[in-house]
Design an enzyme around this catalytic site. Sequence first.
Site, PDB file in Angstrom:
ATOM      1  N   GLY B  10       0.879  -0.742   0.386  1.00  0.00           N
ATOM      2  CA  GLY B  10       0.060  -0.055  -0.151  1.00  0.00           C
ATOM      3  C   GLY B  10       0.650   1.131  -0.469  1.00  0.00           C
ATOM      4  O   GLY B  10       1.317   1.615   0.698  1.00  0.00           O
ATOM      5  N   ALA B  11       0.839   2.566  -0.752  1.00  0.00           N
ATOM      6  CA  ALA B  11       1.687   3.637  -1.365  1.00  0.00           C
ATOM      7  C   ALA B  11       0.589   4.761  -1.075  1.00  0.00           C
ATOM      8  O   ALA B  11       0.951   5.639  -1.558  1.00  0.00           O
ATOM      9  CB  ALA B  11       1.973   3.621  -1.831  1.00  0.00           C
ATOM     10  N   GLY B  12       0.012   4.245  -0.200  1.00  0.00           N
ATOM     11  CA  GLY B  12      -0.672   5.859   0.500  1.00  0.00           C
ATOM     12  C   GLY B  12       0.180   6.792   1.845  1.00  0.00           C
ATOM     13  O   GLY B  12       1.106   5.985   1.658  1.00  0.00           O
ATOM     14  N   ALA B  14       0.399   6.314   4.845  1.00  0.00           N
ATOM     15  CA  ALA B  14       0.905   5.074   6.253  1.00  0.00           C
ATOM     16  C   ALA B  14       1.546   4.792   5.255  1.00  0.00           C
ATOM     17  O   ALA B  14       2.678   4.755   5.761  1.00  0.00           O
ATOM     18  CB  ALA B  14       0.065   4.498   5.941  1.00  0.00           C
ATOM     19  N   GLY B  15       1.580   4.184   3.622  1.00  0.00           N
ATOM     20  CA  GLY B  15       2.680   2.586   3.024  1.00  0.00           C
ATOM     21  C   GLY B  15       4.020   4.066   2.821  1.00  0.00           C
ATOM     22  O   GLY B  15       5.197   3.459   3.525  1.00  0.00           O
ATOM     23  N   PHE B 113     -12.100  22.671  13.118  1.00  0.00           N
ATOM     24  CA  PHE B 113     -12.717  21.327  12.959  1.00  0.00           C
ATOM     25  C   PHE B 113     -13.746  20.324  14.154  1.00  0.00           C
ATOM     26  O   PHE B 113     -13.738  21.036  15.104  1.00  0.00           O
ATOM     27  CB  PHE B 113     -11.501  20.241  12.230  1.00  0.00           C
ATOM     28  CG  PHE B 113     -11.701  19.539  11.634  1.00  0.00           C
ATOM     29  CD1 PHE B 113     -11.047  20.629  10.008  1.00  0.00           C
ATOM     30  CD2 PHE B 113     -11.981  18.545  10.358  1.00  0.00           C
ATOM     31  CE1 PHE B 113     -11.279  20.559   8.482  1.00  0.00           C
ATOM     32  CE2 PHE B 113     -11.650  18.266   9.683  1.00  0.00           C
ATOM     33  CZ  PHE B 113     -12.068  19.102   8.106  1.00  0.00           C
ATOM     34  N   ASP B 210      -8.422  -4.794   1.482  1.00  0.00           N
ATOM     35  CA  ASP B 210      -7.383  -6.204   1.139  1.00  0.00           C
ATOM     36  C   ASP B 210      -6.423  -6.415   2.345  1.00  0.00           C
ATOM     37  O   ASP B 210      -5.778  -7.519   2.883  1.00  0.00           O
ATOM     38  CB  ASP B 210      -6.905  -5.855   0.093  1.00  0.00           C
ATOM     39  CG  ASP B 210      -7.043  -4.927  -0.810  1.00  0.00           C
ATOM     40  OD1 ASP B 210      -8.393  -4.740  -1.536  1.00  0.00           O
ATOM     41  OD2 ASP B 210      -6.482  -5.007  -2.492  1.00  0.00           O
ATOM     42  N   GLN B 229     -17.455   5.112  10.161  1.00  0.00           N
ATOM     43  CA  GLN B 229     -17.678   6.146  10.524  1.00  0.00           C
ATOM     44  C   GLN B 229     -18.822   6.621   9.435  1.00  0.00           C
ATOM     45  O   GLN B 229     -18.336   6.041   8.055  1.00  0.00           O
ATOM     46  CB  GLN B 229     -16.158   6.787  10.061  1.00  0.00           C
ATOM     47  CG  GLN B 229     -16.654   8.506  10.452  1.00  0.00           C
ATOM     48  CD  GLN B 229     -15.851   9.405  11.201  1.00  0.00           C
ATOM     49  OE1 GLN B 229     -14.693   9.266  10.257  1.00  0.00           O
ATOM     50  NE2 GLN B 229     -15.495   9.642  12.411  1.00  0.00           N
ATOM     51  N   HIS B 231     -19.310   9.474   7.169  1.00  0.00           N
ATOM     52  CA  HIS B 231     -19.633  11.391   7.109  1.00  0.00           C
ATOM     53  C   HIS B 231     -20.902  12.217   7.757  1.00  0.00           C
ATOM     54  O   HIS B 231     -21.890  12.069   6.784  1.00  0.00           O
ATOM     55  CB  HIS B 231     -18.274  11.702   6.371  1.00  0.00           C
ATOM     56  CG  HIS B 231     -17.786  12.778   6.593  1.00  0.00           C
ATOM     57  ND1 HIS B 231     -18.510  13.972   6.298  1.00  0.00           N
ATOM     58  CD2 HIS B 231     -16.707  13.426   6.677  1.00  0.00           C
ATOM     59  CE1 HIS B 231     -18.003  14.956   6.431  1.00  0.00           C
ATOM     60  NE2 HIS B 231     -16.187  14.534   6.514  1.00  0.00           N
ATOM     61  N   LEU B 241     -17.669  13.175  -0.796  1.00  0.00           N
ATOM     62  CA  LEU B 241     -17.368  14.031   0.527  1.00  0.00           C
ATOM     63  C   LEU B 241     -17.425  15.553   0.142  1.00  0.00           C
ATOM     64  O   LEU B 241     -16.976  15.729  -1.188  1.00  0.00           O
ATOM     65  CB  LEU B 241     -16.259  13.217   0.844  1.00  0.00           C
ATOM     66  CG  LEU B 241     -15.476  13.346   1.655  1.00  0.00           C
ATOM     67  CD1 LEU B 241     -16.245  13.619   3.861  1.00  0.00           C
ATOM     68  CD2 LEU B 241     -13.756  13.701   2.768  1.00  0.00           C
ATOM     69  N   GLU B 244     -15.675  18.231   5.861  1.00  0.00           N
ATOM     70  CA  GLU B 244     -16.357  19.211   7.345  1.00  0.00           C
ATOM     71  C   GLU B 244     -15.174  20.616   7.277  1.00  0.00           C
ATOM     72  O   GLU B 244     -15.640  21.626   8.454  1.00  0.00           O
ATOM     73  CB  GLU B 244     -15.213  17.727   8.850  1.00  0.00           C
ATOM     74  CG  GLU B 244     -15.689  18.613   9.712  1.00  0.00           C
ATOM     75  CD  GLU B 244     -15.390  17.634  10.698  1.00  0.00           C
ATOM     76  OE1 GLU B 244     -16.169  16.331  10.420  1.00  0.00           O
ATOM     77  OE2 GLU B 244     -14.477  18.162  12.219  1.00  0.00           O
ATOM     78  N   ARG B 275     -18.223  13.650  14.494  1.00  0.00           N
ATOM     79  CA  ARG B 275     -19.054  13.184  13.291  1.00  0.00           C
ATOM     80  C   ARG B 275     -20.294  12.268  13.896  1.00  0.00           C
ATOM     81  O   ARG B 275     -21.287  12.296  13.077  1.00  0.00           O
ATOM     82  CB  ARG B 275     -17.950  12.713  12.808  1.00  0.00           C
ATOM     83  CG  ARG B 275     -17.130  13.801  11.685  1.00  0.00           C
ATOM     84  CD  ARG B 275     -16.070  12.601  10.406  1.00  0.00           C
ATOM     85  NE  ARG B 275     -15.461  14.009  10.407  1.00  0.00           N
ATOM     86  CZ  ARG B 275     -14.414  13.761   9.527  1.00  0.00           C
ATOM     87  NH1 ARG B 275     -13.990  12.427   9.600  1.00  0.00           N
ATOM     88  NH2 ARG B 275     -13.480  14.682   8.495  1.00  0.00           N
ATOM     89  N   HIS B 340     -17.833   6.105   5.249  1.00  0.00           N
ATOM     90  CA  HIS B 340     -16.294   7.269   5.255  1.00  0.00           C
ATOM     91  C   HIS B 340     -15.216   6.522   5.749  1.00  0.00           C
ATOM     92  O   HIS B 340     -14.399   6.488   5.166  1.00  0.00           O
ATOM     93  CB  HIS B 340     -16.923   8.675   5.927  1.00  0.00           C
ATOM     94  CG  HIS B 340     -15.346   9.255   5.975  1.00  0.00           C
ATOM     95  ND1 HIS B 340     -15.259   9.762   4.248  1.00  0.00           N
ATOM     96  CD2 HIS B 340     -14.507  10.374   6.464  1.00  0.00           C
ATOM     97  CE1 HIS B 340     -13.943  10.504   4.782  1.00  0.00           C
ATOM     98  NE2 HIS B 340     -13.699  10.881   6.074  1.00  0.00           N
ATOM     99  N   GLU B 364      -5.509   3.304   7.726  1.00  0.00           N
ATOM    100  CA  GLU B 364      -7.015   2.770   7.958  1.00  0.00           C
ATOM    101  C   GLU B 364      -6.580   1.343   8.493  1.00  0.00           C
ATOM    102  O   GLU B 364      -8.038   0.726   8.704  1.00  0.00           O
ATOM    103  CB  GLU B 364      -7.964   3.051   7.056  1.00  0.00           C
ATOM    104  CG  GLU B 364      -9.307   3.040   7.566  1.00  0.00           C
ATOM    105  CD  GLU B 364      -9.953   4.401   5.938  1.00  0.00           C
ATOM    106  OE1 GLU B 364      -9.527   5.015   5.426  1.00  0.00           O
ATOM    107  OE2 GLU B 364     -11.272   3.975   6.249  1.00  0.00           O
ATOM    108  N   ARG B 375     -14.150   8.126  14.859  1.00  0.00           N
ATOM    109  CA  ARG B 375     -12.573   9.263  14.508  1.00  0.00           C
ATOM    110  C   ARG B 375     -12.341  10.770  14.928  1.00  0.00           C
ATOM    111  O   ARG B 375     -14.345  11.086  13.571  1.00  0.00           O
ATOM    112  CB  ARG B 375     -11.858   8.315  13.268  1.00  0.00           C
ATOM    113  CG  ARG B 375     -10.744   9.851  13.130  1.00  0.00           C
ATOM    114  CD  ARG B 375     -10.176   9.065  11.961  1.00  0.00           C
ATOM    115  NE  ARG B 375     -10.979   9.279  10.276  1.00  0.00           N
ATOM    116  CZ  ARG B 375     -10.964  10.887   9.470  1.00  0.00           C
ATOM    117  NH1 ARG B 375     -10.576  11.442   9.875  1.00  0.00           N
ATOM    118  NH2 ARG B 375     -12.063  10.151   8.210  1.00  0.00           N
TER     119      ARG B 375
END
Lengths: 375, 562
Positions: B10-12, B14-15, B113, B210, B229, B231, B241, B244, B275, B340, B364, B375
């Site tokens: 995974g390369a978002g 976190a990755g 927020f 996954d 969650q 949203h 989306l 917020e 939320r 969400h 996530e 969250r």
Amino acid sequence: MATYTLKVRRYQPESGKSPYWEEFDVDLDPSLSVLDGLLQAKDRDDGSLSVRCSCRAAICGSCGMKINGQSGLGCKTQIGEAHAAANRRGGTNGAAAPILIEPMGNMPVIKDLITDMESTHWTKIRRVTPWLLPHGEAPEREYVVEPESMIDITQSMACIQCGACVSSCLSMEADPDFIGPAALAKAYRFVGDPRDAETKERLHDLAHDPHGIYDCTHCFSCIDACPKGVAPMDQIMRLRRKAAEEGVDDDPNNGANHVNAFVKMIEKKGTNDEALLLQETYAPGVKGKLKPTKGAIKGLLGSLPVAIRGIKTGKMRSLPKLIPGVHPKLPGGAQDEVKAIYEHTEEHREEFNLYIRGEEDVEPEPDETKMEETA
Amino acid sequence: MPAHDVLVIGAGLAGQRAALAAAEQGVSVGIVSKVHPVRSHSNAAQGGINAALNPGDSWESHAFDTIKGSDYLGDQDAVEIMCREAPEEILHLEHLGVTFHRNEEGKLGTRAFGGASAARTYYVADITGQAIMHVLYEQLMKHADSVARYEEWFCTALALDEQGECCGVVTRNIADGSMELFEAKSVILACGGNGQVWKPTTNALICTGDGIAMAYRAGAKLMDMEMIQYHPTTLAGKGFLITEGARGEGAHLLNAKGERFMERYAPNKMELASRDVVSRAEQTEINEGRGFPDGTVALDITVVPKKRVHEALREIVLVGRDFAGVDITREPIHIKPGNHYTMGGVKTDVDGRTDIPGLYAAGETACVSVHGGNRLGANSLLDTLIFGRRSGADAASRAKRIDRSRPSKAVLEAEQAQVEAIAAREKGSGRRVSEIKLELGTTMDAKVAVFRDEAGIQEALETVRRLKQEAESAYVDDKGAVFNQDLLGAIELGYLLDNAECTCVAALERKESRGAQYRTDFPERNDEEWLKHIDLQLNDAGPEISYSEVTITQWEPQERTY
């Protein structure tokens, strides 16, 4: 709910067949997207119909494609509008025209609508050293910078790397090595970033590359294609202006001189004097004396075939009218108005930026209060 | 057979953050992603990232808000770490080149927020996730020597050695269909959430759970899977989306009578309550007949100055214009609660370690847990970065410590056989993958959403189990090797169904209302019995339930009002 016909340019690399067209009928609400239509065809009729997609909301940049010949995102193009556009193009024998869907241009096709972005787009992105190059130790807290500078480069940061601009780029069609709109917009993100310490080096690099910032022909295709309002061509023009400001004017493409020659000529004459443009580009007159640039003779000679083609095709005026010095003046006081535009531009150098001004204020309005608001 | 010390799936955010942190330790790193990294769903995080960095703000205040937001289900040791380390992470990102919004002095500026007692959200217009992720990708390009990128490679299973430690991953190169067994000393799952279990959802098509499913199948524990969650502001039907940040900038929520109904539900924080609270308020208005005929309420952004909207909410201007045909600077836009975010996930400690040695999870995919039952907005980007970094660092130090163990080829052969079996199913032998996915999504959105009860969840669970059966014979049209998305869709469907089953089982089990889990048959929070996590682990019959303690350091559970 309505029925639409999608005519998709397909290529199945393992079939041994050449690319072919296939039509799919889909039923959906006109407010849904072309991508929704493709996914319905894939889900209902043929799971092998291949298209990259993920977010469906024009943020991930996966579904770049050509719709009725126009590069953009499948998810951001409403199918009802695409249908109307296809009909304006016209169907055969009075029948409704199908929505034409093709893979992006200027890239090899892998399968159906999936193109090889790595060998084109990403290679060009990496060409511009796409990371921040600050000098010295980072400060203990954040870098303190002009607030507007961050908003300014946020327009480039809004790029989602979808490739639509690359797909539509006419210069790249002529010169596949052109660094191109996406990568140059990315370059501006660093050139415009006050935290980057190699601004001049970057500009020198991009100006001296024969496929760099002076390879753009201002055709506006990338601005039309960009789904995020990045306006890549504007970023390229900013790179040119910055290059001039930073004194990068010795590029072998003669780009900076060409720009200066053009600007001076229009200010003086109002329209393009082709004969003078070439001469001024390669040997700008300084106080009445010609001052040839390096390689001026070669450049001038090199331009001859272009000039001859221009005359032959009627893109340049006929020879007798090209005698230097003989150039029709603008009628009436029009030249003064041109001068006034120059003066106004000099006084108001703020650059158009969507994040500062918003879309609807883009409409040409000679409203100075608005400009002052953003200053 | 590619081999790395640390392999990130995974390369978002976190990755990518994990890969960069691991590479800093000088180990060999590979990052595998089924889409090009910049297509990852972290892009969609619009509003910003929280950190107590302003003078006068404190990490304790941020931590308290987070814990209260979590309805006291968040583990307070983990929350403390996240909130303490947040300021340094923001500065790190700024130094890497993120174009954060500045105040008039040219310093980092903030916006308000939901659920927060101070304006501590740092942002880049409303493209914060995209801006951070593209800057991290810039760093991956810069560090290409130390981080190998496998872009458009799909993972089908984790490989464990004889000691039960994770030592690799089975992958499929999407471009040519070849299957490979990647070896690694540490594997980090950073595959995002499971929003595609629901329809509609704000989540991208790639968010198919996954990582959660692969970990579960390998025997790792999942936690808080019932906590999903909704949203408060998503476009009806399409699920897109609306950040917020719009409410952070001052937008109002109105019912069909034009009432600012949040007055009745959260008189102090109004639209900026947490939320779960806002989503329930909207759904109550809609259910009690005060919504619009299309099952929505309205978000009124016209009260925000236009110049500010263009500067700070431009993406929303575009979403309104392109996807709803509404100019949000002139008229309210219809919205409703929509799926969400996955608060639950693979159970980890504060260094991302799961209970399978060598297997980590972050973002996530993971459940540390910092979000507990709900969250807070702008805490998800923070979670990905803090625990991505910590996982990357710990995975690298483990890799330095241990010798490589070779995964058995058997797992690769089994996966190859599975893929061939899917491709071999004849057309018409079962249902289409897309039909099953649609039934799953609509069932879950109807029964396991903002308001839940036993009968509904039970019904959903039975549907999911039937769909699991049907998925066994679902056929695909594409039989090729190159970019066979059809086949990958069938594998993803399996992931989705495992995620859905776990969510139903946990939602059925938690007989109280806390955070995102609101049981109309058990409408109160019940700390005596349910101040605990629900853990799930695969046994022969499906997910087996156990419980674990919620870590409480200094904030005793209180009644939660906004």
